[in-house]
Scaffold this active site. Structure first.
Site, short mmCIF file in Angstrom:
data_model
loop_
_atom_site.label_atom_id
_atom_site.label_comp_id
_atom_site.label_asym_id
_atom_site.label_seq_id
_atom_site.Cartn_x
_atom_site.Cartn_y
_atom_site.Cartn_z
N ARG A 98 6.66 -5.38 17.09
CA ARG A 98 7.70 -5.84 16.17
C ARG A 98 8.57 -4.66 15.75
O ARG A 98 8.11 -3.52 15.68
CB ARG A 98 7.00 -6.44 14.95
CG ARG A 98 7.89 -6.98 13.84
CD ARG A 98 8.52 -8.25 14.26
NE ARG A 98 8.95 -9.07 13.10
CZ ARG A 98 9.96 -9.91 13.14
NH1 ARG A 98 10.67 -10.04 14.25
NH2 ARG A 98 10.27 -10.63 12.08
N THR A 371 14.72 -16.57 19.50
CA THR A 371 13.55 -15.88 19.98
C THR A 371 13.33 -16.45 21.36
O THR A 371 13.99 -17.41 21.74
CB THR A 371 12.41 -16.21 19.01
OG1 THR A 371 12.82 -15.78 17.73
CG2 THR A 371 11.10 -15.63 19.38
N THR A 389 11.98 -11.38 20.43
CA THR A 389 13.14 -11.90 19.69
C THR A 389 14.17 -10.83 19.40
O THR A 389 13.85 -9.64 19.34
CB THR A 389 12.67 -12.53 18.36
OG1 THR A 389 13.76 -13.19 17.75
CG2 THR A 389 12.12 -11.49 17.42
N LEU A 390 15.39 -11.28 19.22
CA LEU A 390 16.46 -10.52 18.56
C LEU A 390 16.71 -11.09 17.16
O LEU A 390 17.52 -10.57 16.42
CB LEU A 390 17.75 -10.59 19.37
CG LEU A 390 17.77 -9.82 20.69
CD1 LEU A 390 19.04 -10.15 21.47
CD2 LEU A 390 17.68 -8.33 20.47
N ASP A 413 14.48 -10.73 8.25
CA ASP A 413 13.15 -11.31 8.10
C ASP A 413 12.36 -10.69 6.96
O ASP A 413 11.27 -11.16 6.62
CB ASP A 413 12.37 -11.19 9.42
CG ASP A 413 12.62 -12.36 10.35
OD1 ASP A 413 13.32 -13.31 9.93
OD2 ASP A 413 12.12 -12.35 11.48
N GLY A 463 12.21 -20.47 17.76
CA GLY A 463 12.53 -21.53 16.83
C GLY A 463 12.46 -21.15 15.38
O GLY A 463 12.35 -22.02 14.51
#
Length: 561
Positions: A98, A371, A389-390, A413, A463
């Site tokens: 991450r 993602t 993901t971006l 996030d 999602g």
């Protein structure tokens, strides 16, 4: 000569063609290996690696790099991800690659002088970017489990970037949607020719050059040297925070996965900084005492049980989950059997619960969507579940000038301010506050399921906040409602995330009067076009591999032999 960004090349150097020279296959059954992913050229790349004798990790390495070329809205080297790996001859393991907050990041960096969140600051542009982890993660998984030479696995992506690939109709639509953002956030104006059609050939020399450095120098070819210089120059040009030291200091982390028993099944999923494994496990155990198979698929009672379990898991997510290196995440307490049994003690079939009445549980101690996901099972039975993901479509919408790749907008996030929702409507508290070097909380839920100790399912999805509930429902569709895998993946879905206090549902979900009955009980609803996009593989009783790609994304594809 200065390289032109990919998007400018679409305007200046691409030629038109009426055809796309690949097609997506949505489901198939294979005898030996299976792959499910977001783009036919990516799954073809993985299949070719497996045919050359590579293992599932080799295929995943090559596939992720290929996705950076052919799936720029989510496939990435400017983002991050999670791996859950179940080798055929050893225990499952997880890798967290991450993104992290830059050293100059701080708790209130997205607040104005009045203490309010500044709209768009954490989602668009250079300040939204976290330190990328993808290349370091890919290199780490190859170093530990790969079998084919690194250069051989990187080369297919270089060939795709150099030789070009043709845009699909779905990708053309996405590119046009974000034309204004690309133009505003990049020095050159990309996509000002909005007449591009499916079949446009895209060649990416900037990205090819970046991938060549990665091929020749490994992770150092991204985090040091010329590519690092390009990233830092891009940051400085737009007020971003990432420095050369941030890039040098980045490191992925191997972790023990989250595991939970559900009847004869064992769920193996991602630990924090993902919320996916904990929330999925919580929901599964809260649901387990109820006879869903007797209630029936999306009956009033089934929906009530599942939605109320979702509500409670997401309330706990907001309160307790974050990067365990920075906050004492109480994983053991959150997954304790007694705790989860008590979480549903106030549930009643007679009326809807309310999120105002359901806060996070009292623990005895504290311890878009763009993602994408790949699932792979190789000939030896090694299983890979990877979600990367971006964050948003094309991330921050910033492309590294001269590097040819988009940068993430993962800083959104974090909890910019306690109780204020992010782009997916998720709220968080102190556990997910911004700190330098900290990993932001994710909903990505790469998952592997065993049945009586044997490999049974490999699945995951993009999602946003709906990832966890989509993985849950796909699992239940197979195990409780008896669907085959393609039907389980395609089945309509619903979602509750505590706040806002409403159930999202796809237009073909909750039919036959179920929606009206639930409204009578007091539930509130909001219809959406679609939710998460599952990519899954199931091991059938005879050992064959059934792969399913989600029809919600036209380019999702399966491959194998």
């Amino acid at each position: 000569m200065k390289y032109l960004p990919l998007l400018a090349l679409l305007i200046l150097g691409c030629r038109e063609s009426p055809r796309v020279d690949y097609t997506a296959e949505k489901s198939a059954t294979y005898s030996t290996v299976a792959i499910a992913g977001p783009h036919p050229l990516a799954t073809q790349t993985a299949e070719a690696v497996l045919r050359r004798g590579g293992n599932a990790i080799d295929a995943a390495v090559a596939m992720q790099l290929a996705m950076a070329v052919v799936y720029p809205r989510a496939g990435n080297i400017g983002g991050g991800g999670f791996l859950v790996y179940r080798p055929a001859d050893g225990p499952a393991i997880a890798l967290d690659y991450r993104e992290v907050a830059p050293a100059a990041a701080h708790r209130d960096m997205y607040l104005d002088s009045a203490g309010n969140v500044t709209e768009g600051l954490s989602t668009l542009g250079h300040l939204a970017v976290g330190v990328p982890g993808t290349v370091a993660g890919i290199a780490a998984m190859h170093e530990r489990f790969g079998s084919l030479p690194w250069a051989e696995l990187v080369q297919p992506a270089i060939d795709l970037a150099d030789g070009g690939y043709r845009l699909s109709e779905a990708e053309i639509e996405r590119l046009k949607r974000y034309h204004d953002d690309f133009a505003a956030l990049n020095e050159e104006t990309p996509f000002n020719d909005s007449s591009r059609v499916a079949g446009t050939l895209v060649q990416q020399p900037d990205l090819a050059a970046t991938l060549i450095r990665i091929r020749d120098e490994g992770a150092a070819g991204f985090y040091e040297g010329a590519t690092a210089d390009l990233i830092v120059a891009e940051m400085e040009s737009g007020g971003g925070l990432i420095t050369r030291e941030d890039l040098r200091q980045y490191a992925p982390k191997w972790k023990a996965p989250i595991t939970k028993e559900y009847k004869e099944f064992r769920l193996i999923s991602m630990p924090p900084s993902s919320s996916g494994g904990v929330a999925l496990s919580q929901m599964a155990e809260m649901i387990e005492p109820f006879p869903l198979s007797e209630y029936g698929f999306q009956s009033v009672r089934s929906v009530q049980v599942i939605a109320e379990a979702m509500r409670r898991a997401y309330a706990d997510r907001a309160e307790y989950l974050g990067d365990a290196d920075f906050y004492p995440v109480p994983v053991d307490s959150l997954l304790r059997d007694e705790y989860l049994l008590n979480r549903m003690a106030d549930f009643s079939f007679d009326t809807a619960g309310t999120s105002a009445a359901i806060a996070a549980g009292n623990l005895p101690m504290k311890e878009t969507f763009e993602t994408t996901h790949i699932s792979i099972v190789d000939s030896l039975g090694n299983a890979v579940s990877i979600t990367t993901t971006l964050n948003g479509n094309f991330g921050s919408k910033v492309m590294v000038d001269g590097g040819g790749f988009f940068l993430n907008n993962e800083m959104d996030d974090f909890s910019a301010k306690p109780g204020v929702p992010n782009m997916f409507g998720l709220v968080g508290k102190e556990a997910n506050a911004i700190q330098p070097g900290k990993r932001m909380l994710s909903s990505m839920t790469p998952t592997i399921v065993e049945r009586n100790g044997e490999l049974f399912l490999v699945l995951g999805a993009p999602g946003g906040s709906t990832i966890i509930t989509a993985v849950l429902q796909t699992f239940l569709n197979v195990t409780e409602y008896g669907m085959d895998l393609p039907a389980a993946v395609a089945a309509p879905r619903f979602h509750h995330q505590w706040l806002p206090d409403e159930i999202l549902y796809e237009s073909d979900a909750l039919s036959g009067g179920v929606l009206d009955s639930l409204k009578t009980l007091g539930y509130r609803f909001r219809e959406v076009n679609s939710m998460a996009v599952i990519k899954a593989i199931r091991v059938l009783h005879d050992g064959r591999l059934q792969a399913a790609a989600d029809p919600r994304n036209p380019d999702d594809d399966v491959a194998g032999y």
